[in-house]
Design a protein around this motif. Structure first.
Motif: not given
Length: 516
Positions: A110-113, A118-121, A125-128, A235-236
């Protein structure tokens, strides 16, 4: 860098969402109850800060706070001893929660998932955001000096005078061919961009008001403020309440700039509203990039609100100075309290309360005696192990160095037991305990690299050296099988492994018969 634990995600993500919801509901309720103006930008900016700051402050203090205490290794007292006989606050005689293999495997999955989600989201968001910034940059690069109308060089004297005033203030006015709404940017220099087709359709008075509106954004540093808020929202990204509050901040900023453009001139109100409607019709098919747009074209309520303010003015009350100070103090106290709760809860919630379970472990494997006095110490420690049931800190243990060995690269007897494994392999607590050291700089022992020390009570302590990183904090209680770190190559090593030492009443003993 280690992945945050499951308790970390539960605490901080939950606290962030709860704080955002609380700030949104309280801010909206107070705004309606007091009938505050929709143009109260400072009010909504304070609500947004209350929603975002506590979690950010808690994380900053957790990561950037003082270095966790470390403990020296000395011949007389190899590890710190508890003065209360191994009893910790909050411990009881109940049966301790022991992490089963299934539970540990679930946590390790679960922790890596969660970290990946989080990193994917955040990346999306950063790419957009970056995509919008690139689109704005292309528009600015294709712009040209503003000439007022398609036909010529600022024929209207009043528009020319307005452009000169802006130039004296360091603001450049430029024309663009895109059929969008006018907007302002602060980089590479303060610039107002006006679509050529829109300037041709507006009267000179309407064009001057549009320029004043965008100039007010630059004077109030709205582009910088919006960029800073957008960075926090990247970030959030998972917090919808933060976006709702940010929309309120932007609406308030637009209303204030509308008022600056009209300048309390009743004869300008309807004309400015007509110019706004023209802009909406023009840009309906080609909306601005998200980094430059005031808000979505899909929000008709926001447009109706702006038009009502343009025509009728602001009929609601502004926040009085006294109330402003009261609200600011209340928000500061509430934010500090929420952040303090998060900080205080982190050690307690990142691991369940643990106790030592007396079990019969005397029948564990026979020790391989080390030469010299270590034989007696090991025998005594093995006999005393009936108090605590230790297990291997590795899921697939592979011993590469035994206790008491002498030989290259060692010039002195080996003080512990080495488990070889691939870099990053989880290291687990062999029994319930409390973390008494977790540091990258272990005092007087630079060769140990990154170290974690556990105190298991009853005079038992264990040390884990050469870790890549640790997943626990000083004062945290851990249960048997809980991950405390990962195999690394820190300190003086010949390859990735974890060096484990066991001590009983301050004396090193052979860990092998205890950790099988």
């Amino acid at each position: 860098m280690t992945l945050p634990s499951l308790e970390f995600w539960s605490l901080h993500l939950g606290a962030c969402l709860a704080t955002g919801a609380l700030a949104w509901v309280a801010g909206l309720g107070l705004h309606r109850a007091l009938r505050l103006s929709h143009a109260s930008r400072a009010y909504w900016l304070g609500v947004w800060t209350l929603a975002a700051l506590p979690t950010a402050a808690a994380l900053a203090l957790r990561w950037l706070g003082p270095e966790t205490p470390s403990w020296p290794i000395t011949p007389s007292l190899p590890l710190p001893m508890l003065s209360d006989g191994g009893v910790w606050p909050g411990m009881t005689g109940a049966t301790p929660p022991v992490a089963t293999a299934a539970t540990t495997a679930l946590r390790d999955w679960l922790e890596p998932l969660l970290a990946a989600l989080y990193l994917s989201g955040a990346i999306v968001a950063a790419l957009r955001w970056c995509s919008g910034l690139r689109a704005v940059r292309r528009i600015v690069a294709a712009s040209r000096p503003f000439d007022g109308t398609p036909g010529g060089a600022l024929n209207d004297a009043s528009v020319a005078a307005e452009c000169r005033r802006l130039a004296e203030a360091g603001i450049e006015v430029r024309s663009i061919d895109d059929a969008t709404s006018p907007f302002a940017v602060c980089l590479p220099r303060p610039t107002i961009l006006v679509p050529t087709v829109l300037s041709a359709q507006m009267s000179d008075e309407q064009l001057r008001m549009v320029l004043r509106h965008e100039a007010a954004h630059l004077a109030r540093r709205d582009p910088q403020r919006a960029a800073g808020m957008r960075l926090v929202q990247v970030l959030l990204w998972f917090d919808p309440f933060l976006r709702l509050i940010a929309q309120r901040v932007q609406i308030a900023a637009e209303l204030r700039c509308d008022a600056a453009a009209i300048a309390d001139r009743a004869d300008r109100r309807r004309s400015y509203a007509q110019a706004y409607l023209q802009t909406l019709r023009l840009s309906a098919g080609v909306p601005l990039p998200a980094s430059a747009a005031a808000f979505s074209r899909k929000d008709p309520g926001h447009h109706r609100l702006r038009i009502a303010h343009m025509i009728e003015g602001d009929r609601r009350r502004r926040v009085p100075p006294a109330l402003r100070w009261v609200l600011a103090a209340t928000a500061l106290v509430a934010g500090a309290a929420i952040a303090s709760v998060q900080i205080a809860a982190t050690p307690a919630t990142t691991a369940p309360a643990a106790t030592i379970s007396p079990t019969s472990a005397a029948a564990k494997a026979v020790a391989k005696p080390a030469p010299g006095p270590a034989v007696a110490a090991t025998a005594a420690a093995t006999a005393a192990s009936v108090e605590i049931d230790f297990s291997s800190p590795m899921r697939k243990p592979k011993i590469s160095g035994h206790f008491g060995e002498i030989g290259p690269p060692r010039s002195n007897p080996h003080r512990g037991l080495d488990f070889t494994a691939a870099r990053g392999t989880p290291v687990h607590a062999p029994a319930a305990g409390v973390v008494v050291a977790a540091t990258e700089r272990y005092d007087n022992a630079p060769n140990y690299g990154t170290v974690v020390v556990l105190d298991h009570g009853g005079g038992w302590q264990s040390l884990y050296a050469h870790l890549e990183a640790y997943d626990v904090q000083v004062g945290q209680q851990v249960v048997s099988g809980e991950r405390i770190g990962r195999v690394g190559i820190t300190g003086k090593v010949t390859g990735p492994h974890v060096h484990v030492e066991m001590l009983h009443n301050g004396q090193r003993v052979d860990p092998e018969p205890l950790l099988r």
